[in-house]
Design an enzyme around this catalytic site. Structure first.
Site, mmCIF file in Angstrom:
data_model
loop_
_atom_site.group_PDB
_atom_site.id
_atom_site.type_symbol
_atom_site.label_atom_id
_atom_site.label_comp_id
_atom_site.label_asym_id
_atom_site.label_seq_id
_atom_site.Cartn_x
_atom_site.Cartn_y
_atom_site.Cartn_z
ATOM 1 N N TYR A 33 -24.001 26.661 32.782
ATOM 2 C CA TYR A 33 -23.839 26.104 34.120
ATOM 3 C C TYR A 33 -22.591 25.243 34.214
ATOM 4 O O TYR A 33 -21.953 24.930 33.200
ATOM 5 C CB TYR A 33 -25.091 25.314 34.527
ATOM 6 C CG TYR A 33 -25.233 23.954 33.883
ATOM 7 C CD1 TYR A 33 -25.569 23.824 32.540
ATOM 8 C CD2 TYR A 33 -25.023 22.783 34.617
ATOM 9 C CE1 TYR A 33 -25.704 22.569 31.955
ATOM 10 C CE2 TYR A 33 -25.155 21.525 34.039
ATOM 11 C CZ TYR A 33 -25.493 21.429 32.705
ATOM 12 O OH TYR A 33 -25.615 20.193 32.128
ATOM 13 N N ARG A 52 -13.862 26.139 31.433
ATOM 14 C CA ARG A 52 -14.970 25.842 30.518
ATOM 15 C C ARG A 52 -16.107 26.850 30.693
ATOM 16 O O ARG A 52 -16.742 27.262 29.715
ATOM 17 C CB ARG A 52 -15.484 24.424 30.727
ATOM 18 C CG ARG A 52 -16.585 24.058 29.726
ATOM 19 C CD ARG A 52 -16.995 22.609 29.801
ATOM 20 N NE ARG A 52 -17.556 22.285 31.100
ATOM 21 C CZ ARG A 52 -17.836 21.045 31.497
ATOM 22 N NH1 ARG A 52 -17.609 20.017 30.695
ATOM 23 N NH2 ARG A 52 -18.349 20.816 32.696
ATOM 24 N N ARG A 100 -38.690 41.199 27.963
ATOM 25 C CA ARG A 100 -38.555 40.090 27.017
ATOM 26 C C ARG A 100 -38.324 40.566 25.585
ATOM 27 O O ARG A 100 -39.122 41.320 25.035
ATOM 28 C CB ARG A 100 -39.793 39.197 27.078
ATOM 29 C CG ARG A 100 -39.640 37.916 26.257
ATOM 30 C CD ARG A 100 -40.823 36.973 26.435
ATOM 31 N NE ARG A 100 -40.625 35.742 25.681
ATOM 32 C CZ ARG A 100 -40.883 35.618 24.381
ATOM 33 N NH1 ARG A 100 -41.384 36.635 23.699
ATOM 34 N NH2 ARG A 100 -40.650 34.477 23.753
ATOM 35 N N LYS A 147 -22.027 24.779 27.408
ATOM 36 C CA LYS A 147 -22.767 24.081 28.471
ATOM 37 C C LYS A 147 -23.971 24.917 28.903
ATOM 38 O O LYS A 147 -23.953 25.573 29.945
ATOM 39 C CB LYS A 147 -21.822 23.784 29.646
ATOM 40 C CG LYS A 147 -22.370 22.739 30.612
ATOM 41 C CD LYS A 147 -21.270 22.263 31.524
ATOM 42 C CE LYS A 147 -21.782 21.439 32.699
ATOM 43 N NZ LYS A 147 -22.471 20.213 32.318
ATOM 44 N N GLU A 179 -22.881 11.235 22.607
ATOM 45 C CA GLU A 179 -22.542 11.124 24.028
ATOM 46 C C GLU A 179 -23.771 10.664 24.798
ATOM 47 O O GLU A 179 -24.839 10.459 24.210
ATOM 48 C CB GLU A 179 -22.025 12.466 24.566
ATOM 49 C CG GLU A 179 -23.015 13.610 24.389
ATOM 50 C CD GLU A 179 -22.438 14.984 24.721
ATOM 51 O OE1 GLU A 179 -21.522 15.084 25.544
ATOM 52 O OE2 GLU A 179 -22.955 15.965 24.148
ATOM 53 N N LEU A 204 -20.298 17.852 24.475
ATOM 54 C CA LEU A 204 -19.731 18.693 25.519
ATOM 55 C C LEU A 204 -18.299 18.217 25.793
ATOM 56 O O LEU A 204 -18.048 17.007 25.865
ATOM 57 C CB LEU A 204 -20.551 18.599 26.810
ATOM 58 C CG LEU A 204 -20.045 19.557 27.883
ATOM 59 C CD1 LEU A 204 -20.454 20.985 27.566
ATOM 60 C CD2 LEU A 204 -20.528 19.166 29.256
HETATM 61 N N1 PMP Z 1 -21.810 15.510 28.105
HETATM 62 C C1 PMP Z 1 -22.938 16.086 28.545
HETATM 63 C C2 PMP Z 1 -24.055 16.286 27.595
HETATM 64 C C3 PMP Z 1 -23.055 16.483 29.888
HETATM 65 O O1 PMP Z 1 -24.184 17.074 30.323
HETATM 66 C C4 PMP Z 1 -21.981 16.242 30.778
HETATM 67 C C5 PMP Z 1 -22.058 16.593 32.227
HETATM 68 N N2 PMP Z 1 -22.450 17.879 32.475
HETATM 69 C C6 PMP Z 1 -20.814 15.646 30.264
HETATM 70 C C7 PMP Z 1 -20.765 15.286 28.924
HETATM 71 C C8 PMP Z 1 -19.625 15.374 31.145
HETATM 72 O O2 PMP Z 1 -18.928 16.552 31.436
HETATM 73 P P1 PMP Z 1 -18.089 16.718 32.779
HETATM 74 O O3 PMP Z 1 -17.097 15.597 32.774
HETATM 75 O O4 PMP Z 1 -17.449 18.034 32.655
HETATM 76 O O5 PMP Z 1 -19.067 16.618 33.899
#
Ligand code: PMP
Length: 284
Positions: A33, A52, A100, A147, A179, A204
């Site tokens: 996503y 991305r 499945r 993601k 994070e 991410l």
């Molecule tokens: N880390 C994680 C785990 C996230 O879910 C997100 C937001 N989706 C981010 C960092 C920040 O990414 P972005 O700046 O692309 O929204």
């Protein structure tokens, strides 16, 4: 009022937006996503999100259902149809619907869904108060650079934060902060250096992170991309997070300990201002 949602080539009222029970997004979390912010009816950093998305798809050997140019048109059409001025567009691609089986099915048509969320992003009350975070163990899978829609642990983390009277959780692995549950984490040292974890499979690769670090360097701020500990964070002058929907948001307390003066710090607020100015200028 009902939104107009995009599902596999059609713009439909949200009540009619449906995908199969055999969809692998539903059965295996086999989907990726993106969330793109909209300000003044325009998209922030669309190119970053599209790049991305393509990388996430490639890592999972998933086909893109449409070209990236088509994707931009769909985003813009949804903004128009829903009269969206401020908020987000959520996009999800799954491998598609098939009987499945753990193995990836052959010749399956990917599912593509997009919807809008209207939200006040600029004048968020949290900018004034700052956020409180707690620390939790990072128990997610090892490919956090993709993601995917496997967001159950981040959801649990937000609930743990809520139960502790905080706003979010920072995750810790081997004694080092990875994070936030849905954002990248930063501290500012007493000498003014901005520190955020280096890129790798453990986090991410935030689109906002890339932009904010670029703006910080352009503004002659010192940046170091390395892992930091919770003790270092509690002793920092400032802390903040970044994400597409929060931009730059100050963090004022970690595990109940006030960070710096316990109020939003000047570096975070300055970076928020620069980020908003610059990304509004280049919004499409
Ligand atoms: N880390 C994680 C785990 C996230 O879910 C997100 C937001 N989706 C981010 C960092 C920040 O990414 P972005 O700046 O692309 O929204």
């Amino acid at each position: 009022m009902s939104r107009t949602v995009y599902v596999n080539g059609s713009y439909v009222p949200e009540e009619d937006a449906k995908v199969s029970v055999f969809d692998r997004g539903f059965l295996f979390a086999d989907g990726v996503y993106e969330v793109t912010s909209v300000l003044d009816g325009r998209l922030l950093d669309f190119a970053g999100h599209a790049t991305r998305l393509q990388r996430s798809l490639d890592e999972l050997e998933m086909k893109s259902p449409v070209t990236m140019d088509d994707l931009l048109d769909i985003h813009r059409e949804l903004v128009r149809l829903n009269d969206l001025t401020e908020g987000m567009i959520y996009l999800q691609v799954t491998r598609g619907a098939a009987d499945r089986d753990f193995a990836y099915p052959k010749d399956v048509q990917p599912t593509l869904v997009l919807f809008t969320q209207s939200k006040t992003l600029i004048d968020s009350p949290m900018v004034k108060t700052g956020m409180k975070v707690i620390s939790i163990e990072d128990q997610r899978w090892g490919r956090r650079d993709i993601k995917t829609v496997q967001l159950l642990y981040p959801s649990m983390g937000k609930m743990m934060a809520k139960a502790a009277g905080a706003d979010d959780a920072w995750m810790v692995e081997d004694g080092l902060v990875t994070e936030g549950t849905s954002n990248n984490a930063y501290i500012v040292t007493k000498s003014g250096k901005i520190i955020t974890r280096h890129l790798g499979n453990e986090i991410l690769h935030g689109i906002t992170r890339t932009a904010v670090l670029r703006f910080a360097r352009e503004a002659q701020m010192e940046v170091e991309e390395r892992a930091f500990t919770m003790d270092e964070a509690k002793d920092a002058a400032e802390a903040f997070i970044t994400s597409a929907s929060t931009f730059v948001m100050p963090v004022v307390s970690i595990d109940g300990v006030a960070v710096g003066e316990g109020k939003p710090g000047p570096v975070a607020l300055r970076l928020r201002e620069i980020y908003l100015d610059e990304s509004r200028k280049s919004a499409i």
